[in-house]
Design a protein around this motif. Structure first.
Motif, mmCIF file in Angstrom:
data_model
loop_
_atom_site.group_PDB
_atom_site.id
_atom_site.type_symbol
_atom_site.label_atom_id
_atom_site.label_comp_id
_atom_site.label_asym_id
_atom_site.label_seq_id
_atom_site.Cartn_x
_atom_site.Cartn_y
_atom_site.Cartn_z
ATOM 1 N N ASP A 114 0.842 -1.354 0.148
ATOM 2 C CA ASP A 114 -0.025 0.171 0.212
ATOM 3 C C ASP A 114 0.968 1.187 0.038
ATOM 4 O O ASP A 114 0.720 2.054 -0.790
ATOM 5 N N GLY A 124 -1.708 1.329 5.091
ATOM 6 C CA GLY A 124 -2.680 0.028 5.179
ATOM 7 C C GLY A 124 -3.349 -0.366 6.386
ATOM 8 O O GLY A 124 -3.438 0.730 7.251
ATOM 9 N N ARG A 125 -3.555 -1.648 6.405
ATOM 10 C CA ARG A 125 -4.015 -2.156 7.778
ATOM 11 C C ARG A 125 -3.151 -1.638 8.957
ATOM 12 O O ARG A 125 -3.621 -1.255 10.085
ATOM 13 N N LYS A 128 -3.440 2.065 9.738
ATOM 14 C CA LYS A 128 -4.508 2.346 10.656
ATOM 15 C C LYS A 128 -4.438 1.986 12.097
ATOM 16 O O LYS A 128 -4.973 2.751 12.970
ATOM 17 N N LEU A 129 -3.836 0.840 12.189
ATOM 18 C CA LEU A 129 -3.597 0.380 13.560
ATOM 19 C C LEU A 129 -2.614 1.370 14.338
ATOM 20 O O LEU A 129 -2.860 1.732 15.601
ATOM 21 N N LEU A 227 -1.199 -7.487 14.079
ATOM 22 C CA LEU A 227 -2.332 -7.781 13.479
ATOM 23 C C LEU A 227 -2.233 -9.340 13.420
ATOM 24 O O LEU A 227 -3.252 -9.803 13.236
#
Length: 252
Positions: A114, A124-125, A128-129, A227
């Protein structure tokens, strides 16, 4: 008083959503006035990674781009870098983002897919975290500066090669010199070992607070690791609380 209580409740909700139910702790509300001290970071000359001033980036020698006076100028000088094979496989050069005068800096290992497409770190994910983690300790992304050891994505998101890190490290060191942060949070083993020139496990790295040319360095898990294994979030929470505490002490 009601407004402060409302803000505190929101912070606690953020902590709960990220780190679980049993980790609440009161944190200070409100922004701390920054009292930056002027100092010159001399690690560029001392660093073992800077050995050959004849290397060139778009016609510039290493010595020339070290004269950049701000991040924007530095980015324009090095964004076409082709000093290692990653320059030919990347989509976008991922320089870094955030407050150019930040007292707090976060450093990851390398861009992912990303980031490679958007040219921005941690989008990316995992990004966000990371944003949520920062919010839980009363930071926004605009208040800190975020960068990586490497500015280009390794194919398949593999770990950076030692040669790639050695080539790219002077860029990061120059960013640190220009930003002059008071505290750095390294995200993951690769980033921490790269910056600190060590070969330790993440567990060992997390045990200490390091001094990097007068800058305090804390090490925690990479968000992507959280994650994959949410059980590590408790340890991450302890690390980032320490990071925030040191920040508050150094900027009070």
């Amino acid at each position: 008083m009601e407004e402060i209580k409302k803000q505190l409740i929101e912070v606690l909700k953020d902590q709960q959503s990220i780190f679980g139910d049993d980790l609440f702790e009161r944190i200070e509300i409100g922004r701390i006035e920054k009292k930056k001290k002027e100092f010159a970071v001399k690690f560029i000359e001392d660093s073992n990674t800077v050995e050959n001033n004849e290397l060139t980036i778009s016609g510039l020698t290493l010595e020339e781009y070290q004269k950049a006076e701000n991040l924007e100028e530095l980015n324009s000088m090095i964004s076409d870098c082709q000093l290692c094979p990653l320059g030919k496989t990347r989509n976008k050069f991922v320089f870094g983002i955030g407050n150019p005068n930040a007292d707090a800096m976060l450093i990851g290992e390398a861009p992912g897919a990303d980031e490679d497409l958007q040219g921005e770190p941690f989008v990316g994910r995992a990004g966000k975290l990371l944003t949520d983690i920062l919010k839980a300790i009363n930071f926004t992304r605009d208040e800190v500066y975020i960068a990586n050891i490497l500015k280009c994505r390794p194919p398949g998101n593999r770990d950076p090669l030692p040669s790639e890190m050695e080539t790219c490290m002077p860029y990061l060191l120059k960013q640190i010199e220009l930003i002059k942060p008071k505290v750095i949070l390294c995200l993951g083993r690769v980033a921490a070992n790269g910056l600190l020139n060590k070969k330790l496990t993440l567990s060992a790295l997390r045990e200490n607070i390091y001094d990097f040319y007068g800058i305090k360095v804390i090490v925690t898990y990479h968000p992507a690791a959280l994650l994959r294994n949410p059980n590590w979030k408790r340890g991450c929470w302890e690390d980032v609380k320490k990071f925030r505490k040191i920040y508050d002490e150094l900027t009070a």
